[in-house]
Design a protein around this motif. Structure first.
Motif, short mmCIF file in Angstrom:
data_model
loop_
_atom_site.label_atom_id
_atom_site.label_comp_id
_atom_site.label_asym_id
_atom_site.label_seq_id
_atom_site.Cartn_x
_atom_site.Cartn_y
_atom_site.Cartn_z
N SER A 184 0.78 -1.24 0.00
CA SER A 184 0.00 0.00 0.00
C SER A 184 0.82 1.29 0.00
O SER A 184 0.31 2.34 -0.37
N GLY A 185 2.06 1.23 0.37
CA GLY A 185 2.88 2.44 0.37
C GLY A 185 3.65 2.66 -0.92
O GLY A 185 4.35 3.66 -1.07
N ASP A 186 3.52 1.74 -1.86
CA ASP A 186 4.36 1.78 -3.06
C ASP A 186 3.80 2.60 -4.21
O ASP A 186 2.59 2.65 -4.44
N VAL A 187 4.74 3.20 -4.94
CA VAL A 187 4.46 3.83 -6.23
C VAL A 187 5.20 2.96 -7.24
O VAL A 187 6.43 2.82 -7.19
N LYS A 208 -2.49 -3.63 -3.95
CA LYS A 208 -2.90 -2.41 -3.25
C LYS A 208 -1.86 -1.29 -3.26
O LYS A 208 -1.78 -0.49 -2.32
N ALA A 209 -1.04 -1.21 -4.34
CA ALA A 209 -0.09 -0.11 -4.46
C ALA A 209 -0.85 1.21 -4.40
O ALA A 209 -1.98 1.31 -4.87
N ARG A 210 -0.23 2.20 -3.82
CA ARG A 210 -0.84 3.52 -3.68
C ARG A 210 -1.11 4.15 -5.03
O ARG A 210 -2.14 4.77 -5.26
N GLU A 211 -0.15 3.97 -5.96
CA GLU A 211 -0.24 4.59 -7.28
C GLU A 211 0.61 3.79 -8.26
O GLU A 211 1.58 3.15 -7.87
N ARG A 221 -5.89 6.10 -9.71
CA ARG A 221 -4.62 5.63 -9.14
C ARG A 221 -3.59 5.17 -10.17
O ARG A 221 -2.44 4.88 -9.82
N SER A 280 8.96 3.52 -5.99
CA SER A 280 9.60 2.61 -5.05
C SER A 280 9.80 1.24 -5.69
O SER A 280 10.63 0.46 -5.24
#
Length: 162
Positions: A25-28, A48-51, A77, A94
């Protein structure tokens, strides 16, 4: 302009790539040469990657990727950029995914070494990054595909500017 042929990663390889990179979830996530957008969609929908941002130079693949992202209703997203990935700013992601031939990987290597930050995970399908040391080299059960996971800066030394 890139002369990379269009090759699609099979769904099971896409999942393995994103799993090896530990996308969360914190990954771009950037996909350089994103084709139809399947890696981007899986990164956001399943992992669930952030973007997620894809670069695709071919107009037909770019349009197809936009359609697939719209079908999945993930326009908020996922961004698809109709440009050569050599023009991308690689300081932001990331995770970077690749399915690019060896010659293009060789050309891309210097850009990756210059622009990516510590901890960036680079996942390459079938083609290793020349001169880099993968953290993981994973082969599918039928041995038809190999996935290479590199982590910056362990994969390379920025001091070896050639």
């Amino acid at each position: 302009m890139s002369g990379v042929p269009f090759l699609s990663s099979p769904p099971e390889v896409v999942r393995r790539m994103l799993k090896l990179a530990r996308v969360g979830s914190g990954d771009v996530v950037y996909d350089l040469g994103c084709g139809d957008g399947r890696i981007l969609i899986a990164a956001v929908e399943v992992f669930k990657a952030r973007e997620a941002i894809g670069y695709e130079i071919r107009d037909d693949a770019y349009k197809r990727a936009l359609e697939e992202v719209a079908k999945a209703n993930l326009q908020e997203r996922i961004t698809i950029v109709n440009k050569d990935f050599f023009e991308a700013d690689l300081s932001r992601p990331s995770v970077i995914t690749l399915y690019i031939d060896s010659l293009t990987n060789e050309k891309l290597k210097r850009k990756l070494e210059k622009e990516t930050g510590p901890g960036t995970r680079i996942v390459s399908h079938d083609f290793p990054m020349p001169g880099w040391q993968p953290l993981i080299e994973d082969t599918t059960p039928d041995h038809s595909h190999t996935i290479y996971l590199y982590v910056v800066p362990a994969a390379f030394s920025k001091k070896e500017d050639t």
